[in-house]
Design an enzyme around this catalytic site. Structure first.
Site, PDB file in Angstrom:
ATOM      1  N   HIS A  43    -172.508 -30.703  39.129  1.00 54.82           N
ATOM      2  CA  HIS A  43    -173.905 -30.318  39.617  1.00 54.82           C
ATOM      3  C   HIS A  43    -174.828 -31.306  39.620  1.00 54.82           C
ATOM      4  O   HIS A  43    -174.540 -32.409  38.753  1.00 54.82           O
ATOM      5  CB  HIS A  43    -174.448 -29.261  38.386  1.00 54.82           C
ATOM      6  N   GLU A  45    -177.713 -32.242  38.535  1.00 52.87           N
ATOM      7  CA  GLU A  45    -178.150 -32.776  37.046  1.00 52.87           C
ATOM      8  C   GLU A  45    -177.183 -33.586  36.319  1.00 52.87           C
ATOM      9  O   GLU A  45    -177.470 -34.478  35.538  1.00 52.87           O
ATOM     10  CB  GLU A  45    -178.825 -31.434  36.245  1.00 52.87           C
ATOM     11  N   CYS A  71    -178.988 -24.978  35.348  1.00 55.71           N
ATOM     12  CA  CYS A  71    -178.047 -24.039  34.864  1.00 55.71           C
ATOM     13  C   CYS A  71    -177.944 -23.998  33.380  1.00 55.71           C
ATOM     14  O   CYS A  71    -178.389 -25.118  32.958  1.00 55.71           O
ATOM     15  CB  CYS A  71    -176.822 -23.793  35.551  1.00 55.71           C
ATOM     16  N   CYS A  74    -176.047 -27.355  32.612  1.00 55.35           N
ATOM     17  CA  CYS A  74    -176.889 -28.335  32.844  1.00 55.35           C
ATOM     18  C   CYS A  74    -178.002 -28.429  31.665  1.00 55.35           C
ATOM     19  O   CYS A  74    -178.530 -29.671  31.291  1.00 55.35           O
ATOM     20  CB  CYS A  74    -177.348 -28.410  34.281  1.00 55.35           C
TER      21      CYS A  74
END
Length: 148
Positions: A43, A45, A71, A74
């Site tokens: 992801h 992040e 999420c 993260c």
């Protein structure tokens, strides 16, 4: 947020994040979501954290700006990393409401259940005029894909 959006537009999935120096406002790292079947953890992040830690940057002196609410995976990584603040555009609840699958657990809920500290400052709903269109377009593409 414009820099994070630029990263989002460069990736396979429209999620982007940048790391900003808290003292100067300078963008010091950025990343797009590069999730492939081989690495579902890539992801934006996570990618920006990996880039920053490889350069030895202190997360306590930096703010993560993300196009979408992080999420739970993260969020946990950001808490473990000790970032100073997290700013995001579109909430995970909004993205889910558009029809894009999410684990719609708010960042602040994850932080509230963490005994790590100090917790980062959090700001959500920032520049949704720039971020919401990314996820509306993603939802339209998903709907077209199912129709065909």
């Amino acid at each position: 947020m414009p820099a994070a959006v630029a990263y989002a537009r460069s990736g396979r999935w429209p999620f982007g994040a940048v790391l900003v120096a808290a003292d100067s406002g300078e963008v010091v790292a950025g990343a797009a979501n590069t999730v492939q079947d081989e690495d579902p953890t890539a992801h934006a992040e996570m990618n920006v954290l990996r880039s920053a830690t490889a350069r030895g940057l202190s997360m306590a002196r930096h703010v993560v700006v993300s196009t979408a609410e992080p999420c739970p995976m993260c969020a946990g990584a950001l808490l473990w990393a000790g970032v100073r603040a997290v700013v995001f555009g579109t909430s995970s609840a909004r993205i889910a409401a558009l029809g894009v699958p999410q684990i719609a657990l708010p960042f602040e809920t994850v932080a509230r259940h963490s005994t790590l500290g100090p917790h980062p400052a959090v700001g959500g709903g920032v520049r949704t005029d720039l971020t919401d269109p990314l996820y509306r377009a993603m939802a339209r593409r998903r709907r077209r894909g199912r129709a065909g």
